[in-house]
Design a protein around this motif. Structure first.
Motif, PDB file in Angstrom:
ATOM      1  N   PRO A 104     -27.862   0.620  35.234  1.00 21.39           N
ATOM      2  CA  PRO A 104     -28.269  -0.433  36.172  1.00 21.39           C
ATOM      3  C   PRO A 104     -27.554  -0.254  37.515  1.00 21.39           C
ATOM      4  N   GLY A 105     -28.280  -0.470  38.591  1.00 21.57           N
ATOM      5  CA  GLY A 105     -27.698  -0.330  39.921  1.00 21.57           C
ATOM      6  C   GLY A 105     -27.643   1.083  40.439  1.00 21.57           C
ATOM      7  N   SER A 106     -28.176   2.043  39.642  1.00 26.07           N
ATOM      8  CA  SER A 106     -28.133   3.442  40.084  1.00 26.07           C
ATOM      9  C   SER A 106     -29.493   3.955  40.522  1.00 26.07           C
ATOM     10  N   TRP A 107     -30.514   3.078  40.498  1.00 25.05           N
ATOM     11  CA  TRP A 107     -31.838   3.548  40.880  1.00 25.05           C
ATOM     12  C   TRP A 107     -32.638   2.438  41.533  1.00 25.05           C
ATOM     13  N   ALA A 108     -33.666   2.857  42.263  1.00 25.35           N
ATOM     14  CA  ALA A 108     -34.506   1.908  42.986  1.00 25.35           C
ATOM     15  C   ALA A 108     -35.931   2.440  43.059  1.00 25.35           C
ATOM     16  N   LEU A 109     -36.849   1.554  43.419  1.00 27.02           N
ATOM     17  CA  LEU A 109     -38.235   1.926  43.666  1.00 27.02           C
ATOM     18  C   LEU A 109     -38.511   1.824  45.157  1.00 27.02           C
ATOM     19  N   VAL A 110     -39.198   2.818  45.695  1.00 25.03           N
ATOM     20  CA  VAL A 110     -39.556   2.828  47.118  1.00 25.03           C
ATOM     21  C   VAL A 110     -41.051   3.105  47.186  1.00 25.03           C
ATOM     22  N   THR A 111     -41.822   2.078  47.515  1.00 21.27           N
ATOM     23  CA  THR A 111     -43.271   2.176  47.406  1.00 21.27           C
ATOM     24  C   THR A 111     -43.972   1.718  48.670  1.00 21.27           C
ATOM     25  N   SER A 112     -45.149   2.273  48.923  1.00 22.94           N
ATOM     26  CA  SER A 112     -45.988   1.816  50.027  1.00 22.94           C
ATOM     27  C   SER A 112     -46.883   0.667  49.585  1.00 22.94           C
ATOM     28  N   ASN A 113     -46.782   0.286  48.317  1.00 24.65           N
ATOM     29  CA  ASN A 113     -47.523  -0.848  47.781  1.00 24.65           C
ATOM     30  C   ASN A 113     -46.689  -2.115  47.963  1.00 24.65           C
ATOM     31  N   TYR A 114     -47.095  -3.193  47.314  1.00 25.18           N
ATOM     32  CA  TYR A 114     -46.380  -4.465  47.431  1.00 25.18           C
ATOM     33  C   TYR A 114     -45.685  -4.802  46.110  1.00 25.18           C
ATOM     34  N   GLU A 115     -44.552  -5.480  46.223  1.00 30.65           N
ATOM     35  CA  GLU A 115     -43.696  -5.697  45.065  1.00 30.65           C
ATOM     36  C   GLU A 115     -44.413  -6.431  43.933  1.00 30.65           C
ATOM     37  N   HIS A 116     -45.236  -7.429  44.244  1.00 31.94           N
ATOM     38  CA  HIS A 116     -45.873  -8.180  43.158  1.00 31.94           C
ATOM     39  C   HIS A 116     -46.812  -7.292  42.351  1.00 31.94           C
ATOM     40  N   ARG A 117     -47.447  -6.295  43.027  1.00 33.20           N
ATOM     41  CA  ARG A 117     -48.316  -5.380  42.294  1.00 33.20           C
ATOM     42  C   ARG A 117     -47.493  -4.413  41.449  1.00 33.20           C
ATOM     43  N   VAL A 118     -46.387  -3.943  42.002  1.00 38.95           N
ATOM     44  CA  VAL A 118     -45.512  -3.046  41.247  1.00 38.95           C
ATOM     45  C   VAL A 118     -45.009  -3.755  39.993  1.00 38.95           C
ATOM     46  N   ARG A 119     -44.560  -4.985  40.142  1.00 41.59           N
ATOM     47  CA  ARG A 119     -44.072  -5.736  38.978  1.00 41.59           C
ATOM     48  C   ARG A 119     -45.183  -5.938  37.950  1.00 41.59           C
ATOM     49  N   GLY A 120     -46.393  -6.193  38.430  1.00 48.27           N
ATOM     50  CA  GLY A 120     -47.512  -6.358  37.520  1.00 48.27           C
ATOM     51  C   GLY A 120     -47.812  -5.083  36.750  1.00 48.27           C
ATOM     52  N   ARG A 121     -47.779  -3.952  37.443  1.00 50.53           N
ATOM     53  CA  ARG A 121     -48.038  -2.668  36.792  1.00 50.53           C
ATOM     54  C   ARG A 121     -46.930  -2.308  35.812  1.00 50.53           C
ATOM     55  N   PHE A 122     -45.684  -2.581  36.189  1.00 44.80           N
ATOM     56  CA  PHE A 122     -44.568  -2.290  35.290  1.00 44.80           C
ATOM     57  C   PHE A 122     -44.635  -3.168  34.049  1.00 44.80           C
ATOM     58  N   ALA A 123     -45.045  -4.415  34.225  1.00 43.30           N
ATOM     59  CA  ALA A 123     -45.184  -5.303  33.069  1.00 43.30           C
ATOM     60  C   ALA A 123     -46.275  -4.788  32.134  1.00 43.30           C
ATOM     61  N   ARG A 124     -47.349  -4.257  32.715  1.00 43.73           N
ATOM     62  CA  ARG A 124     -48.460  -3.746  31.905  1.00 43.73           C
ATOM     63  C   ARG A 124     -48.077  -2.481  31.151  1.00 43.73           C
ATOM     64  N   THR A 125     -47.160  -1.697  31.694  1.00 45.49           N
ATOM     65  CA  THR A 125     -46.795  -0.417  31.076  1.00 45.49           C
ATOM     66  C   THR A 125     -45.474  -0.474  30.324  1.00 45.49           C
ATOM     67  N   GLY A 126     -44.769  -1.606  30.401  1.00 43.00           N
ATOM     68  CA  GLY A 126     -43.513  -1.753  29.673  1.00 43.00           C
ATOM     69  C   GLY A 126     -42.325  -1.069  30.317  1.00 43.00           C
ATOM     70  N   LEU A 127     -42.451  -0.666  31.576  1.00 42.85           N
ATOM     71  CA  LEU A 127     -41.326  -0.015  32.255  1.00 42.85           C
ATOM     72  C   LEU A 127     -40.321  -1.053  32.750  1.00 42.85           C
ATOM     73  N   PRO A 128     -39.032  -0.724  32.729  1.00 49.13           N
ATOM     74  CA  PRO A 128     -38.026  -1.645  33.255  1.00 49.13           C
ATOM     75  C   PRO A 128     -38.099  -1.714  34.777  1.00 49.13           C
ATOM     76  N   VAL A 129     -37.728  -2.843  35.328  1.00 51.92           N
ATOM     77  CA  VAL A 129     -37.758  -3.047  36.777  1.00 51.92           C
ATOM     78  C   VAL A 129     -36.322  -3.051  37.306  1.00 51.92           C
ATOM     79  N   PRO A 130     -36.032  -2.282  38.357  1.00 52.31           N
ATOM     80  CA  PRO A 130     -34.668  -2.246  38.877  1.00 52.31           C
ATOM     81  C   PRO A 130     -34.363  -3.445  39.767  1.00 52.31           C
ATOM     82  N   ASP A 131     -33.114  -3.562  40.167  1.00 51.18           N
ATOM     83  CA  ASP A 131     -32.715  -4.655  41.054  1.00 51.18           C
ATOM     84  C   ASP A 131     -33.257  -4.452  42.467  1.00 51.18           C
ATOM     85  N   VAL A 132     -33.439  -3.194  42.876  1.00 54.56           N
ATOM     86  CA  VAL A 132     -33.845  -2.890  44.254  1.00 54.56           C
ATOM     87  C   VAL A 132     -35.261  -2.322  44.280  1.00 54.56           C
TER      88      VAL A 132
END
Length: 222
Positions: A104-132
């Protein structure tokens, strides 16, 4: 390509792009643009070829120059949000294992999309979401500007020299390089210009990425 040498004793960080890197969203993007094109009476294949090369506002300027770009963007966003709710998404092989192994705290997501969509996709695929998460709303300048990756490093408390960027697209690769970071490319059949290392798949890069975080990654290329 030659990998950048690790800085002994320094904590290492990994900054991930999302679409095309951790989540396979090509079919979803194609479906969204097809629906958008049909709404405006345009050829979906022609529109998608433009959208692959340009940002949405630039796409609108080319394919519907007589329409209000804000209206076009709102329509696209509605379709993208609906796709997050109802579309089928898949994480690339190795993504869950890799993200679960990072501290935890060693990685981040950097996307040209929007955070709410990223969170939705991660929830659908079961991937953990980082703090940043640095998304399109976080910065005024998107990729290939270095701003998104530099902001992610700042939020992690990391120096650019201690960051590894994982990307699949030329604009993201250039963003990471301009930020002064080590950049590895994944999920492409040929290396994107400028990457320090290239892997044909995310799965093939998992052990090397984890080795980088421990400061022991090898210097040979692929």
């Amino acid at each position: 390509m030659i990998g950048e040498p690790a800085r002994p004793g320094a904590r290492k960080y990994v900054l991930f792009d999302v679409d095309g890197t951790l989540i396979d969203a090509v079919a979803n993007q194609h479906r969204v643009w097809r629906a958008w094109a049909e709404r405006y009476g345009l050829d979906p294949d022609d529109v998608y070829q433009v959208a692959l090369r340009t940002r949405p506002m630039e796409t609108f300027a080319q394919v519907v120059p007589d329409r209000d770009p804000r209206e076009c963007l709102a329509a696209l966003h509605d379709l993208e949000d609906e796709d997050v709710r109802s579309g089928v998404y898949a994480a690339f092989d190795g993504a869950s294992e890799l993200l679960g192994a990072l501290a935890p705290g060693s990685w981040a997501l950097v996307t040209s999309n929007y955070e709410h969509r990223v969170r939705g996709r991660f929830a659908r695929t079961g991937l953990p979401v980082p703090d940043v998460i640095v998304d399109a709303a976080s910065v005024e300048e998107g990729k290939p500007s270095p701003v998104p990756y530099l902001l992610a490093a700042k939020r992690l408390g990391a120096g650019p020299e201690d960051c590894l960027v994982i990307e699949d697209a030329p604009s993201g690769v250039q963003s990471g390089l301009h930020a002064g970071m080590t950049v590895w490319g994944v999920n492409t059949s040929v290396a994107v210009d400028g990457v320090h290392r290239h892997f044909g798949s995310l799965r093939a890069a998992v052990l090397d990425i984890l080795a980088f975080t421990s400061g022991t990654h090898p210097s040979h290329g692929r």
